[in-house]
Design an enzyme around this catalytic site. Structure first.
Site, mmCIF file in Angstrom:
data_model
loop_
_atom_site.group_PDB
_atom_site.id
_atom_site.type_symbol
_atom_site.label_atom_id
_atom_site.label_comp_id
_atom_site.label_asym_id
_atom_site.label_seq_id
_atom_site.Cartn_x
_atom_site.Cartn_y
_atom_site.Cartn_z
ATOM 1 N N GLU A 212 1.053 -1.245 0.253
ATOM 2 C CA GLU A 212 0.354 0.339 -0.216
ATOM 3 C C GLU A 212 0.919 1.392 -0.041
ATOM 4 O OE1 GLU A 212 -4.018 1.720 2.317
ATOM 5 O OE2 GLU A 212 -2.831 -0.018 3.096
ATOM 6 N N ALA B 20 1.930 0.022 10.993
ATOM 7 C CA ALA B 20 1.781 -1.121 10.560
ATOM 8 C C ALA B 20 0.921 -1.665 9.027
ATOM 9 C CB ALA B 20 0.986 -2.347 11.104
ATOM 10 N N ASN C 268 -2.658 -6.174 5.596
ATOM 11 C CA ASN C 268 -2.574 -7.769 4.184
ATOM 12 C C ASN C 268 -3.704 -8.427 4.559
ATOM 13 O OD1 ASN C 268 -0.240 -5.855 3.450
ATOM 14 N ND2 ASN C 268 0.614 -7.028 5.158
ATOM 15 N N HIS D 77 -6.423 -1.380 15.488
ATOM 16 C CA HIS D 77 -6.714 -0.867 13.654
ATOM 17 C C HIS D 77 -6.187 -1.479 12.820
ATOM 18 C CE1 HIS D 77 -6.927 2.811 11.373
ATOM 19 N NE2 HIS D 77 -5.780 1.853 11.050
ATOM 20 N N GLU D 78 -5.375 -2.390 12.297
ATOM 21 C CA GLU D 78 -5.014 -3.724 11.788
ATOM 22 C C GLU D 78 -5.929 -4.522 11.583
ATOM 23 O OE1 GLU D 78 -3.417 -1.735 9.622
ATOM 24 O OE2 GLU D 78 -2.432 -0.427 10.968
ATOM 25 N N GLU E 94 -10.099 4.546 6.254
ATOM 26 C CA GLU E 94 -8.630 4.831 7.651
ATOM 27 C C GLU E 94 -9.467 5.394 8.220
ATOM 28 O OE1 GLU E 94 -6.138 3.965 7.605
ATOM 29 O OE2 GLU E 94 -5.569 2.019 5.829
#
Length: 873
Positions: free
Chosen positions: A124, A265, A268, A300-301, A323
């Site tokens: 990204e 981070a 994926n 968050h990830e 986001e």
């Protein structure tokens, strides 16, 4: 010389892709300097006939290209700058492309690169094109099967997205693994990791009874420091099921920590790759802020699995969709796990410290920008933090029930798609039955709204009349602004401290309430509250209910009433911050300001009730920092503001000195826990050390002793930071002992650099220049570069804005050096220049000269050139 002039990409020019790639099989033969990538793609035309297939690619050596097994003749395709064009492909076919890449030479850390002798990826936003030629755009979604081959001794662990389906040994000491991801995803979510790791493993059982294997992979010997991250992951998974009804959808979820990483981070699918700083923690090496950041970033990830992965973006202009929404989700998670009030205040501090200056300077842009040259430059506080606040605005406008229904409709309707903000908002409009077209201006308009509030009380009629006006200053490319729908949460407190109920004239409720939700959706509006039994002190922004700057016209007496009695924690904290800010401004101008004795008494009361929430008391004790003072001043003088702040802090510290000393002398708690309660008590001790430092050398021995006997990294760093504020020898002595102990721990050494870079000492410029030549410093590592260059420019503002321009020169030199290796890092460092026009003419001239020297460099990357140009506009 780079050919990086760049052409702007515009939202208005979006067109769907002419081709779809339903399935991609990738085969990697890994070698550090010569990795071969074989891509086999199932392609079909979805647009008009006769269109060429245009693939993205950069830094690739094409080895072979074939359609349906037949090699293409040279005239059937063309290699253009960052493109591969196949002139006349059939309607449906299998495309085979072999490329050769050099991961070891990839210092930009985009695509496939080598970190610490291991392979890893960062795709990204546009890194996949550095791996193979591809449709590298978020609306091009494919199912991936990945085969990885590598030397088994050097790279025993082979990971990719999805679930493992096959593995085995190969001749010559090599081995392979095959991973298959059943979920379509864009190229930016591709991931691969290969290397030797230490690891920990656990399982999670989903709400439907499926077992998920969890793994965290770290440097050798570091597995003991990964357990908090694993705990945060499992809590995140359970919370997302409980609150958003989202269940994980693969059999495996892995996290890999790497030292060289441009961001925090990356989400994926099934294989999150993390900056090691957001995975590794224990009491000896990580602060409470580190533990809190790990909890938030892991959440968050993970939450991106639905808000970003299962539902991705049509184009990069929609970045705020994934986001902003996911930041909102991780903030809510952390609020539930910790003190909601304290979390809200910390989030507001972050927003005001990072996003408000962005909105008020040359880099201002809407949450959904209309154009860019490098999308990397729009991973900003506006997209992330303001994006989360816009979600809160939406929730306030339509109510909790409609919001919850709308988000579930979004998950159901848009699952498996590449969505837009319009798709997202349409779900909430349908769920609430409201027209939200006016709300969309929050996404499309830059700038921080200003709200001015003035009220009058009529004792005879017991009515309070509140008049509100809003305006948003012009920003680059948007001179004219629309009124926004601004939700406000209003409550009243009497001078005695009693909460006052009232009735909103013309409101939906027929009874009196202690708190009202109103919406300012026009340039100006008047609200009348009746049945107000006493002269009220109004609080209009409880919970920081909208991302605005509020001028409420209140005086010192009313703010002291709020500090003592308002039921909303944010309002109490904000009242104290405003009083301290006004006192500092008055001191800087030589004027009379709010009574420091009364402010000191109010802060003493916060210490009295610190047992209720020590973390809140700690926040209350800390005066607005220099960045806040600069941001809110009309014509900031960094030197005067710094001196005034120190004088005000010293006055407060002198009034509280015995109590602060007792806090500073307190022994470290055992056993250690990173929980909110114990962390709050450590934060109060840290605030005490910080205030005592304002008294100069009088408490240097006490603070040095606190550093020497600290039982946690939180207390050690708080004492080091305090010593850095005192012009004595204790700072360097403590630094020497610190480095002797932690020299072999890179993340702790980063702290050693950053605490010096941020120290507001007379030798600040000389110190950072000396540190830049230190044997342990390297601009190649983003964490290390940020620990020195960014920490200096963003946290040591008196030195950065030195009148002689030396701070600007230091940053510009650091940017130039970083840009030659890592353009994304260089561009982010440049954001420190965003406020340069707020200062006096001589400082502006120095800053402009530094920026223009960068602009004149032929070698400057497109990332950095765009940032310099926008900053100079």
């Amino acid at each position: 010389m780079r050919d990086e002039t760049g052409v702007a990409v515009r939202l208005a020019d979006y067109k769907p892709c002419d081709y779809a790639i339903d399935e991609i099989s990738l085969a990697f033969d890994l070698e550090p300097t010569a990795t071969r990538v074989r891509a086999s793609s199932k392609v079909r035309r979805v647009g008009a006939a006769g269109k060429p297939l245009v693939l993205d690619g950069a830094a690739l050596t094409l080895q072979r290209i074939a359609i349906d097994g037949q090699p293409l003749s040279p005239d059937a395709y063309a290699i253009e700058p960052e493109k591969l064009v196949i002139h006349a492909p059939p309607a449906a076919f299998t495309l085979e492309i072999d490329t050769l890449i050099n991961p070891a030479a990839n210092t930009a850390l985009e695509g496939l690169y080598v970190s610490g002798g291991r392979f890893c990826t960062q795709c990204e936003a546009e890194g996949f094109r550095k791996i193979t030629y591809a449709l590298d755009r978020p609306d091009a979604m494919s199912r991936y099967t990945v085969r990885i081959e590598a030397d088994k001794a050097r790279y025993p662990t082979l990971l990719s997205n999805g679930d493992p389906v096959e593995s085995g040994d190969l001749p010559g000491g090599r081995h392979y693994a095959v991973w298959k991801d059943p979920h379509p995803k864009p190229a930016y979510l591709f991931a691969l990791v290969a290397g030797a790791f230490d690891s920990i493993h656990d399982t999670f059982t989903t709400m439907s009874g499926k077992k998920v294997d969890l793994g965290i992979y770290v440097d050798d010997g570091e597995s003991g420091r990964a357990h908090y991250a694993m705990d945060a992951l499992k809590r995140s998974m359970a919370w997302d099921e409980r609150v958003f009804k989202r269940e994980y959808d693969l059999a495996v979820f892995n996290i890999v920590a790497v030292r060289d990483f441009n961001f925090g981070a990356m989400e994926n699918k099934g294989l999150n790759i993390f900056n090691a700083a957001y995975v590794l923690a224990d009491s000896d090496t990580a602060t409470d802020a580190d533990f809190e950041a790990i909890e938030g970033v892991v959440a968050h990830e993970y939450f991106h699995n639905w808000t970003g992965n299962r539902i991705t973006l049509r184009d990069w202009f929609q970045l705020c969709l994934k986001e902003g929404l996911t930041v909102y989700r991780d903030q809510e998670f952390s609020a539930d796990e910790r003190s909601r009030a304290v979390k809200r205040i910390k989030d507001v501090k972050t927003l005001r410290g990072r996003q408000f200056p962005e909105d008020n300077g040359p880099l201002a842009h809407p949450a959904r920008p209309s154009q860019y040259q490098k999308i990397d430059n729009f991973y900003t506080a506006t997209v992330y933090e303001k994006g989360a606040e816009i979600i809160r605005v939406l929730k306030a406008l339509i109510g909790d029930d409609a919001f919850n229904a709308g988000i579930q409709l979004y998950f159901d309707r848009c699952d498996g798609t590449a969505a837009t903000l319009e798709d997202f908002v349409a779900c909430f409009a349908e769920a609430s039955g409201k027209d939200l077209s006016h709300f969309m201006h929050w996404y499309n308009q830059a700038g921080t709204p200003r709200v001015v509030a003035r009220g009058t009380y009529d004792a005879a009629s017991k009515t309070y009349t509140l008049t509100l006006t809003q305006s948003t200053p012009p920003t680059p490319g948007q001179p004219d602004k629309r009124a926004l729908p601004i939700p406000l949460t209003v409550g009243f407190v009497a001078r005695s401290g009693v909460q006052l109920a009232s009735h909103l004239a013309g409101g939906a409720e027929s009874v009196s309430l202690r708190e009202h939700a109103i919406v300012l959706d026009k340039p100006s509006a008047t609200f009348v509250f009746d049945h107000v039994e006493a002269p009220p002190t109004p609080a209009l922004l409880r919970g920081f209910c909208a991302p605005v700057m509020l001028d409420d016209g209140l005086g010192s007496e009313e703010r002291l009433i709020q500090m003592a009695h308002d039921p909303d924690a944010f309002t109490r904290w904000e009242a104290g911050q405003r009083l301290l800010r006004e006192a500092i401004y008055a001191e800087a101008k030589g004027d009379a300001g709010p009574s420091l004795a009364l402010i000191g008494d109010a802060l003493a009361r916060e210490l009295d009730r610190a047992q209720e929430d020590a973390a809140f008391a700690a926040l209350a004790l800390r005066a607005p920092d220099l960045a806040d003072l600069i941001q809110n001043a009309d014509a900031p003088d960094p030197d005067k503001l710094f001196a005034a702040r120190e004088k005000v802090r010293a006055s407060i510290a002198a009034r509280l000195e015995p109590r602060l000393a007792a806090l500073a002398d307190a022994a470290s708690e055992t056993p250690f826990s990173p929980d909110a309660a114990q962390a709050g008590r450590r934060s109060l001790k840290s605030a005490a050390l910080d205030l005592l430092a304002s008294l100069g050398g009088a408490h240097e021995p006490r603070i040095a002793d606190a550093c020497a006997r600290a039982g946690t990294m939180t207390e050690r760093m708080a004492a080091l930071d305090a010593l850095g504020q005192i012009d004595g020898d204790g700072f360097d002595a403590a630094l020497s002992a610190f480095l002797d102990r932690w020299r072999d721990n890179p993340l702790v050494v980063d702290k050693w650099f950053s605490v010096q870079a941020a120290a507001p000492r007379a030798d600040a410029i000389a110190r950072v220049r000396r540190l830049k030549g230190h044997e342990l410093f390297s601009v190649r590592n983003p964490n290390r570069a940020r620990s020195l260059i960014a920490a200096f420019a963003m946290r040591n503002l008196r030195a950065f804005h030195a009148a002689d321009g030396s701070g600007y020169d230091f940053l510009a030199e650091g940017v130039q050096e970083a840009d030659a290796l890592n353009p994304a890092l260089a561009a982010r460092l440049l954001t420190a220049f965003e406020s340069w026009r707020r200062f006096d003419a001589p400082r502006q001239a120095k800053a402009r000269a530094a920026l223009e020297r960068l602009a004149a460099l032929n070698s400057l990357s497109r990332n950095a050139r765009e940032m310099v140009a926008r900053t100079l506009e």
